[in-house]
Design an enzyme around this catalytic site. Sequence first.
Site, PDB file in Angstrom:
ATOM      1  N   HIS A 257       0.843  -1.187   0.000  1.00 37.62           N
ATOM      2  CA  HIS A 257       0.000   0.000   0.000  1.00 37.62           C
ATOM      3  C   HIS A 257       0.881   1.241   0.000  1.00 37.62           C
ATOM      4  CE1 HIS A 257       0.714  -1.420   4.121  1.00 37.62           C
ATOM      5  NE2 HIS A 257       0.671  -0.158   4.515  1.00 37.62           N
ATOM      6  N   ARG A 267      -3.649  15.767   5.471  1.00 34.86           N
ATOM      7  CA  ARG A 267      -4.117  14.452   5.905  1.00 34.86           C
ATOM      8  C   ARG A 267      -3.311  14.026   7.132  1.00 34.86           C
ATOM      9  NH1 ARG A 267      -2.755   8.880   4.745  1.00 34.86           N
ATOM     10  NH2 ARG A 267      -4.584   7.562   5.069  1.00 34.86           N
TER      11      ARG A 267
END
Length: 330
Positions: A257, A267
Site C-alpha cells: 500500500h 491528511r
Amino acid sequence: MVLASPNPIRSERILATDLPIVDLKAEKCVVRKLIMKACEEYGFFKVINHGIPHETISKMEESAFGFFGKPVTQKKQASPAYGCKNIGFNGDMGEVEYLLLNATTPSIAQISKTISNDSSNFSSRVSAYTEAVRELACEILELMAEGLGVPDTSVFSRLIKDVDSDSVLRLNHYPPILLNNKDRDRSPSYNYSKVGFGEHSDPQILTILRSNDVGGLQISPEHGVWIPVAPDPSAFCVNVGDVLEVMTNGRFVSVRHRAMTNSLKARMSMVYFGAPPLHACIVAPPVMVTPQRPSLFIPFTWADYKKATYSLRLGDSRMNLFRRKCKEIE
C-alpha cells in the site's frame, strides 16, 4: 521503489472501490467470517462499532495536529522520533512528516517532554489512545485465531500484549500540496497527487490505522493496480502485516500500500503497529501446517526480520527474505 514525484501520478491503473466493513457488534460468527474473508482476499478491512470512545480519538488527533503545527525548529527537538521527508535511513523520500513513538507508557512519558509544553497531558492522551487501539488489535487477532481453528486463540494477541512488545505508534502528517500558478489554471479534475509514503507492506503483525476525512491511502492487491480507500473517520482501517502472513502460513496476505497527498487539505493518519518482542520466534502454529500446505517460511525472530527488512528500501521485496526454498519444502 516509489519515490515522491514532482509530477502528478498518471500511468498506473486506479480502480475505485471500498474495503470490506466489519461491524464488531454483529454476531460473533458473522464477524469471524467477514474478517477471515477480508484477510484472505484483501489483507485490509475496516471496523466499525469498535468501542473506542470518540473523545479518546479526537484528543489524540488534536494533540497530533498541535505538534505538527509547531515551527520546524521546535519539532526537530523531538528527533529522532520526529522526521520530515526522509522516511527511513535508506534514502526513501516522501511528502510526509512524522512522529514515531514506542508504544509503551514509560517511553511515551519520556519522549513527551521533548514534544509538548504540557508533557503530562500529551503523554496521557497518547497512552490512552495507544492502550485502546492495542485492545482493539488483540480482540481482532483473537477472532482471527478462532476463525483459523487455532486451539490457542491468544497465539497472536499475546505477542503484542507482552511487556517487551516492540509495538509503535506512528503519527503521519501529509501537508497539502502547494500549487504554482500554472497548476491552478488547470482543469479541476487534474490529479495533483504526489506520493506521500511510498509502496510498502507493514512488517509487523497487525496495523490499526485511523485517518481524518482526507483521502490518500491506496492498496495494491495486484501489481500495477492501485485501489483508493475512501476515508471514514468513524472507522478504523485494519491490515495484515508480514509477521501475520507468516504465522498463518500464507493464508492471510500482507498487501502493499501507499499514501498519497492532497492538494487542498492536510491528511493526518495515526497508525498503531502491533509487533512482537524482539526475541519472539515467528513460526506458524502446527494447525496451520499440513501435508497439503507445508510450511512456506523458515522460523525466525522478530529481531532478525526487523533488521533485514529495515535494511531495504521501500518497494523492495520483504517476504522472500525468510521464505523456504522448494528443496527445503520437499
